[in-house]
Design a protein around this motif. Structure first.
Motif, PDB file in Angstrom:
ATOM      1  N   PRO A  35       0.866   3.442  -8.177  1.00 19.89           N
ATOM      2  CA  PRO A  35       0.433   2.234  -8.212  1.00 19.89           C
ATOM      3  C   PRO A  35       1.659   1.250  -8.024  1.00 19.89           C
ATOM      4  O   PRO A  35       1.997   0.558  -7.370  1.00 19.89           O
ATOM      5  CB  PRO A  35      -0.876   1.921  -8.712  1.00 19.89           C
ATOM      6  N   LEU A  36       2.711   1.133  -9.407  1.00 19.42           N
ATOM      7  CA  LEU A  36       3.399   0.543  -9.451  1.00 19.42           C
ATOM      8  C   LEU A  36       4.617   0.959  -9.176  1.00 19.42           C
ATOM      9  O   LEU A  36       5.166  -0.160  -8.768  1.00 19.42           O
ATOM     10  CB  LEU A  36       3.900   0.604 -11.069  1.00 19.42           C
ATOM     11  N   LEU A  37       4.828   2.047  -8.751  1.00 16.39           N
ATOM     12  CA  LEU A  37       6.125   2.135  -7.970  1.00 16.39           C
ATOM     13  C   LEU A  37       5.937   2.510  -6.630  1.00 16.39           C
ATOM     14  O   LEU A  37       6.794   1.788  -5.915  1.00 16.39           O
ATOM     15  CB  LEU A  37       6.330   3.891  -8.389  1.00 16.39           C
ATOM     16  N   HIS A  38       4.821   2.692  -6.345  1.00 13.55           N
ATOM     17  CA  HIS A  38       4.414   2.007  -4.726  1.00 13.55           C
ATOM     18  C   HIS A  38       4.782   0.100  -3.979  1.00 13.55           C
ATOM     19  O   HIS A  38       4.553   0.267  -3.487  1.00 13.55           O
ATOM     20  CB  HIS A  38       3.195   3.002  -4.145  1.00 13.55           C
ATOM     21  N   ASP A  39       4.960   0.038  -5.207  1.00 12.20           N
ATOM     22  CA  ASP A  39       4.195  -2.101  -4.972  1.00 12.20           C
ATOM     23  C   ASP A  39       6.115  -1.803  -4.470  1.00 12.20           C
ATOM     24  O   ASP A  39       6.965  -1.863  -5.254  1.00 12.20           O
ATOM     25  CB  ASP A  39       4.473  -2.381  -6.213  1.00 12.20           C
ATOM     26  N   SER A  40       6.103  -2.929  -3.346  1.00  9.08           N
ATOM     27  CA  SER A  40       7.255  -3.532  -2.770  1.00  9.08           C
ATOM     28  C   SER A  40       8.163  -4.313  -3.698  1.00  9.08           C
ATOM     29  O   SER A  40       9.155  -4.341  -3.728  1.00  9.08           O
ATOM     30  CB  SER A  40       7.055  -3.737  -1.383  1.00  9.08           C
ATOM     31  N   ALA A  41       7.711  -4.247  -4.165  1.00  8.19           N
ATOM     32  CA  ALA A  41       8.045  -5.489  -5.360  1.00  8.19           C
ATOM     33  C   ALA A  41       8.971  -4.462  -6.990  1.00  8.19           C
ATOM     34  O   ALA A  41       9.761  -5.509  -7.098  1.00  8.19           O
ATOM     35  CB  ALA A  41       7.110  -6.847  -6.686  1.00  8.19           C
ATOM     36  N   MET A  42       8.508  -3.811  -6.804  1.00  5.29           N
ATOM     37  CA  MET A  42       9.168  -2.896  -7.694  1.00  5.29           C
ATOM     38  C   MET A  42      10.761  -1.666  -7.317  1.00  5.29           C
ATOM     39  O   MET A  42      10.656  -1.503  -8.005  1.00  5.29           O
ATOM     40  CB  MET A  42       8.034  -2.103  -8.423  1.00  5.29           C
ATOM     41  N   ARG A  43      10.334  -2.155  -5.686  1.00  5.55           N
ATOM     42  CA  ARG A  43      11.748  -1.166  -5.063  1.00  5.55           C
ATOM     43  C   ARG A  43      13.264  -1.553  -5.335  1.00  5.55           C
ATOM     44  O   ARG A  43      13.968  -0.997  -5.326  1.00  5.55           O
ATOM     45  CB  ARG A  43      11.181  -0.932  -3.735  1.00  5.55           C
ATOM     46  N   LYS A  44      12.773  -2.998  -6.136  1.00  9.29           N
ATOM     47  CA  LYS A  44      14.240  -2.756  -6.664  1.00  9.29           C
ATOM     48  C   LYS A  44      15.519  -2.224  -8.087  1.00  9.29           C
ATOM     49  O   LYS A  44      15.861  -2.585  -8.309  1.00  9.29           O
ATOM     50  CB  LYS A  44      14.469  -4.732  -6.414  1.00  9.29           C
ATOM     51  N   THR A  45      13.889  -1.676  -8.351  1.00 13.38           N
ATOM     52  CA  THR A  45      14.142  -1.734  -9.780  1.00 13.38           C
ATOM     53  C   THR A  45      13.948   0.161  -9.765  1.00 13.38           C
ATOM     54  O   THR A  45      13.493   0.650  -9.291  1.00 13.38           O
ATOM     55  CB  THR A  45      12.723  -1.989 -11.219  1.00 13.38           C
ATOM     56  N   ASN A  46      15.699   0.623 -10.636  1.00 16.61           N
ATOM     57  CA  ASN A  46      15.223   2.310 -10.659  1.00 16.61           C
ATOM     58  C   ASN A  46      14.770   1.869 -12.037  1.00 16.61           C
ATOM     59  O   ASN A  46      14.566   1.558 -13.110  1.00 16.61           O
ATOM     60  CB  ASN A  46      16.820   1.861 -10.689  1.00 16.61           C
TER      61      ASN A  46
END
Ligand SMILES: [Zn+2]
Length: 412
Positions: free
Chosen positions: A280-291
């Motif tokens: 759920p965290l990884l699919h959150d668009s807010a997290m997509r700028k973090t590798n």
């Protein structure tokens, strides 16, 4: 007729003798294609994760925020016991290396750059050969942690995190926990990350699975504030702070490293470290700028972590399993990943000072030897099964040992 019968028998006997003779004398194919093996040996690696220790005195305790010698005794996997053949080999092979010079240790292992997972860097464990990866778990636990200390190991670990948080407070010029969550995030957490970045950090490290399950929810700020004020759900606060740390790391151009493997200790929550809990965290668009780099390759959840490589911002390394497992087993995992998302696979040692006999240097020897052999077995299998050409096998070896990390961290 008799003659011809006799002659046929003679011919048959000769033929079977030839078969018998040749099956006795032909050597089996080597596990690793010799040309591949020698090329893999020569590649100067970027080690995605390790714990190098500064030589000399006073003793260096910054190699881990949660040193494993604080744990209740537990049975070691057989390959990691001090009397195992690979441990003896490591001691013998590293005895001639000048351990007062950490760069000489890297040279002996064929490692160009080692990402040093440490609380702070300490020359000569410093740039350019060593790159900083600090710890940030401590920020998730600013409250009274008695309720989190559910077993003897966690009773040891949480006071260590509390001590590290005090150190971060002091570095920010703050005496104790700020009154509001906003002040905590803006006057302690963010400035610390910015200081890490300025000190050359390439990533921030979570060893969360030693402390709690890695299922990060998406709580509201109001819920996190309530918990921060001491009357709410502590997990909501922890999850909120984790998301803040991950988003800020991405903004600052640092990756997030997460411990992801069934690990040492008799109380380690294996189910709580299933990489699928991060979905759920990884699919959150807010997290997509973090590798996100899932350290140690997620064992035993290999199928799960393989599928998760389809997330554009998810990477993995195969450290630590190179201590517990033999090359053949590690090779099976590496091959699965190389057949799926080869750009996401990173070499790492997790070189760690386990004991007086097995320092980070010897651990580095064991992990490096196992890793290169495992990579060779995986690529040789793909080559012999006609999945890839010889040129592509060499290219994949360079990607895993060096190029994937170079691109991920923007190294020269
Ligand atoms: Zn480690």
């Amino acid at each position: 007729m008799t003659t011809s019968w006799w002659r046929e028998l003679q011919l048959a006997a000769t033929a079977s003798a030839v078969v018998f003779f040749s099956s006795c004398t032909s050597t089996p194919e080597p596990r690793v294609d010799p040309q591949l093996a020698s090329e893999i040996e020569k590649i100067k690696a970027i080690d995605n994760h390790a714990h190098p220790v500064r030589p000399g005195s006073p003793p260096d305790n910054d190699f881990d925020a949660l040193p494993v010698d604080h744990m209740e005794p537990y049975p070691d996997p057989i390959r990691t016991r001090p009397d195992s053949p690979i441990a003896a080999e490591a001691r013998q092979r590293m005895s001639g290396v000048d351990k007062s010079n950490p760069a000489a240790v890297l040279d002996a292992l064929g490692i160009d750059v080692m990402l040093a997972n440490r609380v702070a860097m300490s020359p000569p464990v410093s740039e350019p050969r060593f790159r900083f990866v600090p710890y940030v778990d401590a920020f998730m636990y600013p409250l009274d942690n008695t309720s989190m200390m559910k077993d003897p190991d966690k009773k040891q670990f949480f006071p260590l995190e509390e001590k590290l948080l005090q150190r971060y407070y002091a570095e920010c010029g703050i005496a104790s926990k700020p009154a509001t969550l906003d002040d905590y995030l803006n006057k302690v957490v963010r400035p610390t990350l910015e200081r890490h970045k300025q000190a050359g950090a390439l990533a921030e490290k979570f060893e969360m699975a030693y402390l709690r399950a890695i299922d990060i929810g998406n709580p509201s700020k109001a819920d996190a504030e309530k918990a921060y004020a001491g009357h709410g759900d502590y997990k909501a606060l922890q999850d909120y702070v984790f998301r803040f740390l991950a988003a800020e790391s991405g903004r600052l151009g640092m990756a997030v490293h997460i411990h992801c493997i069934a690990s040492v200790g008799g109380y380690f929550d294996i189910a709580g470290d299933n990489p699928l809990l991060l979905e759920p965290l990884l699919h959150d668009s807010a997290m997509r700028k973090t590798n996100f780099v899932l350290l140690h390759g997620g064992s035993p959840f290999i199928g799960e972590i393989t599928a998760m490589l389809e997330n554009p911002n998810v990477y993995l390394d195969f450290s630590q399993q190179t201590f517990d497992s033999y090359p053949r087993a590690v090779a099976a995992n590496i091959r699965k990943w190389l057949e799926y998302e080869p750009e996401k696979v990173l070499y790492a040692t997790d070189a760690y000072p386990f004991s007086k006999e097995i320092g980070w240097e010897e651990a580095g020897y064991i992990a490096n030897k196992t890793a290169r052999e495992a990579l060779g077995i995986a690529l040789t299998g793909m080559l012999r099964d006609e999945e890839i050409s010889r040129d592509r096998a060499l290219e994949l070896a360079r990607m895993v040992l060096r190029e994937n990390a170079r691109k991920l961290y923007g190294l020269q």
